[in-house]
Enzyme design. Structure first.
Site, PDB file in Angstrom:
ATOM      1  N   HIS A  17     -11.694  -5.482   8.910  1.00  0.00           N
ATOM      2  CA  HIS A  17     -12.234  -5.125   7.596  1.00  0.00           C
ATOM      3  C   HIS A  17     -13.491  -4.269   7.703  1.00  0.00           C
ATOM      4  CE1 HIS A  17      -9.680  -8.464   6.264  1.00  0.00           C
ATOM      5  NE2 HIS A  17      -9.829  -8.031   5.036  1.00  0.00           N
ATOM      6  N   GLU A  49       0.815  -1.224   0.000  1.00  0.00           N
ATOM      7  CA  GLU A  49       0.000   0.000   0.000  1.00  0.00           C
ATOM      8  C   GLU A  49       0.840   1.261   0.000  1.00  0.00           C
ATOM      9  OE1 GLU A  49      -0.643  -2.664   1.814  1.00  0.00           O
ATOM     10  OE2 GLU A  49      -2.733  -3.208   1.438  1.00  0.00           O
TER      11      GLU A  49
END
Lengths: 322, 331
Positions: B138, B69
């Site tokens: 999540h 990322e």
């Protein structure tokens, strides 16, 4: 007198004398904040920038005075920035650690260890996608090798075959932590090579060696479009920053490295070969001194950014039609 | 972690399809635009948003990245500096924390630290929110953190039209824009009325006189459901969709509360230090003397989001919680 030898010597001397004056200005509280000196590492900037073209991109770190000067950022703009003046190259909003000069493709001045590596990858990605043939030089220290970004970015640059010249300035210390105390594998070129890119260790105290390696590496990146890695083995003579009491290494070690002072050794070499005379050297010292004096004078008298402009440049300002 | 793409409702695109259409338009309109992220290409996007785009535009412009990322968000910043118009997809806001350094320390600061020399015309899209039993790593709603940061714009499309229309102005913005897509919205179908959409203002989604319900993204539906229930109880609730979390459309918030004199903020973030706290504070600063009741906040429970469905639902702000808060405000 050999012009190239003189240029490399002059570039190193200019960086050294500038930073020595910065130490005085810091002690006089003219320069504030964190200031990281490059003294001892000048051969790296002088040699690598000798190899870069004007169209190449540069991504730098917080120890970037030498990079900025070698890149051609005017000394007046660099010093005014450290004074926090409106004429500074970042209009007083960056300081010593955040020198920017986009007109010279000098993209900072990044004070997050490893933070510049993804930026360099992105600049090179854009060049690749648009067919530009420039190279992006990315400077970082040995400390950045411990960051995840180092590994993410070397992988990405190699995977996508991006024209990045990674310039690892291995000065043996990540702030106060010696390389061998932080890294299981201290051969950094070897680690870079494991990503499938060409990687060379270079004697970073020898400006001729740095310049030769940088020219070769830049040519290789330009020819192949693939990344290349230089581990520039150098040493900083001063502490990490002006706040650092330098208790983590002994004086004998520093003295040993000072025997290899890149400026003194190169001067001796040039004087020995007749490429430089004592008179040349005296004249260069005087010329550098005059440039620094002028930069100090200009910084002293430069205006400060008005406080009413505090919130300018948080976002891009619309262009005013001329 | 994936949701199967749903069949569209007859005649109406889904939120997912709307975003895909917006990306396709952007790729067609400007060859500087490209999409980059984890599994955006061959997989078709973790949530199916970019399904089919690789075949249409090729791997250069629909660019699969490693699970890195920080590197690919930072590469997006670098590419934007160099004149490209990247759309970077981060799978979820949870993973964006691995690139928070690049977003906060670089994207949001380069313009300022360079004294205006640099612009970062970058769009970052990511999923946020709970409701799909994906547990704590999540499911969190951290867009309020991003709304804290000067130097970026933060959008939260709650409708199909916004999902379809916000991308173009986001790409035209010279500064970094973060777009938060709530994970429960992808299968929602709705009309895309082809209106021009701005990325500056909030929108009143339902008129009312007695209380203002303020939501955004995933909580707009909660607020609308609550307003419907309240209407049955004789309480007329106005529903304001923030749409833009930074900069906040403070005038729209204040204007609505001036009319209704009561406010309930519905935020899927945790209450402490939340966007809801910011909105409540601004209402207090601007229209304190026009309030007929304290500002109410309905936020997520202060727990890591649980997996079990009943616990997750209990942790989330629901229509019943909003109805109760509105009734307290109306008194």
């Amino acid at each position: 007198m050999n012009a190239r030898g003189r240029d490399l010597f002059a570039s190193m001397l200019r960086i050294r004398r500038f930073e020595e004056r910065c130490v005085e200005l810091y002690s006089a509280r003219k320069i504030r904040g964190f200031m990281h000196l490059y003294i001892g590492e000048e051969a790296v900037a002088a040699g690598v920038f000798d190899a870069l073209g004007a169209d190449d991109n540069v991504v730098s770190t917080y120890r970037e005075h030498g990079h900025a000067l070698a890149r051609g950022v005017p000394m007046t703009a660099v010093l005014a920035e450290m004074y926090g003046k409106a004429t500074g190259c970042s209009r007083g909003r960056g300081g010593s650690m955040h020198l920017f000069d986009v007109s010279r493709r000098f993209y900072g001045g990044n004070a997050i260890v490893g933070g510049g590596l993804p930026i360099a990858v992105g600049l090179a990605l854009a060049d690749r996608m648009r067919g530009a043939d420039r190279v992006t030089a990315c400077f970082f220290g040995d400390g950045a090798v411990a960051e995840g970004e180092f590994h993410e970015c070397l992988n990405l640059a190699a995977l996508w075959r991006l024209p990045v010249l990674f310039c690892c300035e291995n000065n043996r210390y990540a702030m106060g932590t010696a390389l061998h105390r932080a890294q299981a594998q201290t051969d950094l070129a070897l680690r870079a090579a494991s990503y499938g890119m060409v990687a060379w260790p270079v004697d970073g105290m020898d400006v001729s060696a740095v310049a030769a390696a940088a020219h070769r590496a830049r040519a290789q990146v330009a020819a192949t479009g693939e990344p290349c890695f230089l581990e520039l083995r150098t040493y900083r003579f001063r502490a990490h920053s002006m706040y650092d009491s330098d208790r983590y290494r002994d004086a004998a070690e520093i003295d040993r490295w000072k025997q290899r002072d890149p400026i003194d050794t190169y001067a001796a070499e040039l004087l020995g070969s007749g490429e430089l005379t004592e008179q040349d050297r005296t004249e260069l010292e005087a010329s550098v001194g005059r440039e620094i004096d002028a930069a100090v004078g200009a910084a002293e008298s430069a205006p400060r950014e008005p406080v009413s402009d505090l919130t300018r440049f948080v976002l891009t300002e619309p262009e005013v039609p001329s | 972690m994936t949701n199967p793409p749903a069949a569209p409702a007859a005649g109406h695109p889904t939120y997912r399809e709307a975003i895909r259409a917006a990306i396709r338009d952007a790729l067609d309109a400007d060859d500087r635009v490209f999409l980059m992220g984890e599994d955006v290409g061959r997989y078709g996007g973790c949530f199916g948003v970019s399904l089919g785009l690789l075949e249409e535009y090729g791997p250069d412009r629909i660019r699969d990245t490693p699970l890195s990322e920080s590197a690919f968000v930072g590469a997006g910043i670098g590419a934007a500096l160099a004149g490209m118009r990247p759309i970077v997809e981060i799978m979820t806001v949870n993973f964006s924390l691995l690139s928070l350094d690049q977003i906060l320390n670089n994207a949001a600061t380069f313009s300022y630290m360079s004294g205006g020399q640099l612009s970062v015309p970058l769009v970052i899209r990511m999923t946020t929110g709970a409701g799909r039993q994906l547990a704590a790593q999540h499911s969190h709603s951290l867009e309020g953190w991003y709304a804290h940061i000067p130097g970026i714009r933060v959008l939260a499309p709650a409708t199909v039209t916004d999902a379809r229309r916000m991308l173009a102005p986001a790409l035209a913005d010279p500064d970094p824009v973060l777009i938060f897509e709530h994970g429960t919205l992808y299968n929602v179908a709705g009309s895309d009325d082809l209106d021009e959409v701005d990325i500056d203002s909030a929108a009143v989604r339902r008129d009312g006189d007695d209380v203002t319900l303020i939501g955004y993204g995933g909580t707009l539906g909660v607020a609308l459901a609550a307003a419907e229930t309240l209407a049955g109880q004789g309480i007329s609730a106005e529903v304001l969709d923030l749409r833009v979390l930074r900069p906040l459309d403070e005038d729209a918030i204040v204007g609505s509360v001036r009319r209704t004199h009561r406010a309930v903020v519905v935020d899927e973030g945790w209450r402490s230090g939340s966007l809801a706290a910011e909105i409540a504070a601004r209402i207090t600063e601007r229209v304190f003397y026009e309030l007929d009741a304290p500002v109410e906040r309905v936020c997520a429970a202060e727990v890591p989001m649980p997996y079990a469905g009943h616990l997750e639902q209990a942790a989330l702000p629901g229509p019943d919680d909003v109805v109760a808060a509105a009734r307290r405000a109306v008194g």
